[in-house]
Design an enzyme around this catalytic site. Structure first.
Site, PDB file in Angstrom:
ATOM      1  N   HIS A  90       0.840  -1.199   0.000  1.00 26.04           N
ATOM      2  CA  HIS A  90       0.000   0.000   0.000  1.00 26.04           C
ATOM      3  C   HIS A  90       0.876   1.251   0.000  1.00 26.04           C
ATOM      4  O   HIS A  90       0.616   2.201  -0.746  1.00 26.04           O
ATOM      5  CB  HIS A  90      -0.932  -0.026   1.215  1.00 26.04           C
ATOM      6  CG  HIS A  90      -1.917   1.087   1.247  1.00 26.04           C
ATOM      7  ND1 HIS A  90      -1.796   2.156   2.118  1.00 26.04           N
ATOM      8  CD2 HIS A  90      -3.044   1.306   0.526  1.00 26.04           C
ATOM      9  CE1 HIS A  90      -2.818   2.975   1.917  1.00 26.04           C
ATOM     10  NE2 HIS A  90      -3.590   2.488   0.964  1.00 26.04           N
ATOM     11  N   ASP A 137      -6.197   1.628  -2.072  1.00 25.29           N
ATOM     12  CA  ASP A 137      -6.883   1.356  -0.806  1.00 25.29           C
ATOM     13  C   ASP A 137      -7.683   0.057  -0.873  1.00 25.29           C
ATOM     14  O   ASP A 137      -7.657  -0.753   0.057  1.00 25.29           O
ATOM     15  CB  ASP A 137      -7.793   2.525  -0.432  1.00 25.29           C
ATOM     16  CG  ASP A 137      -7.026   3.784  -0.050  1.00 25.29           C
ATOM     17  OD1 ASP A 137      -5.781   3.733   0.076  1.00 25.29           O
ATOM     18  OD2 ASP A 137      -7.676   4.832   0.129  1.00 25.29           O
TER      19      ASP A 137
END
Length: 155
Positions: A90, A137
């Site tokens: 991420h 996300d």
């Protein structure tokens, strides 16, 4: 330290915002039989990520703050487990899209269902930057759901 304080404030706001009712227009949409399964359609920035995490894992985003070597602001070293690898990926995804200001860009996403049958959708109305950050996300939240959370890795 300053970054950690900002994250704590943002996560605190996300807990508050997740408890707020939808606005009237969104409530009207939720009455539509076709959309009755959609639990939230929201336009938010990094706070949206916490909703994705809750949907995908059934856990609060707080559980992932200061987890392993990569979860939270920044990160370095070797990932301690699969969840920590999700955080590292991420971080790298945000880095690839740094010109989009991924920590603050608002995007439109929806979640339906709940853990373990959560569905996360990044809305087609998003521009390229919004779509890319939303997907960062979404992929991370889904990655969290696929990996075992080890409470002893939270510090």
């Amino acid at each position: 330290m300053k970054n950690n304080i900002i994250l704590v404030i943002l996560l605190g706001i996300s807990v508050f915002v997740d408890c707020l009712p939808l606005n009237d227009q969104e409530e009207d949409k939720s009455l539509n039989a076709q959309e009755s399964e959609v639990s939230a359609v929201q336009k938010r920035d990094i706070l949206q990520f916490s909703g994705m995490i809750r949907c995908a894992t059934g856990r609060s985003a707080w559980k992932y703050f200061n987890y392993g070597n990569w979860c939270g602001w920044g990160g370095s070293g070797t990932a301690v487990d699969g969840v920590d690898s999700c955080c590292r990926s991420h971080d790298w995804c945000y880095k690839r899209h740094d010109s989009c200001y991924p920590k603050i860009i608002p995007y439109i996403a929806s979640t339906s269902g709940s853990h373990p049958s959560c569905s996360i959708t990044c809305h087609s109305a998003n521009n390229r930057c919004q779509r890319d950050v939303c997907n960062c996300d979404k992929v991370a939240a889904e990655c969290f759901a696929r990996n075992t959370y080890h409470p002893n890795n939270k510090h």
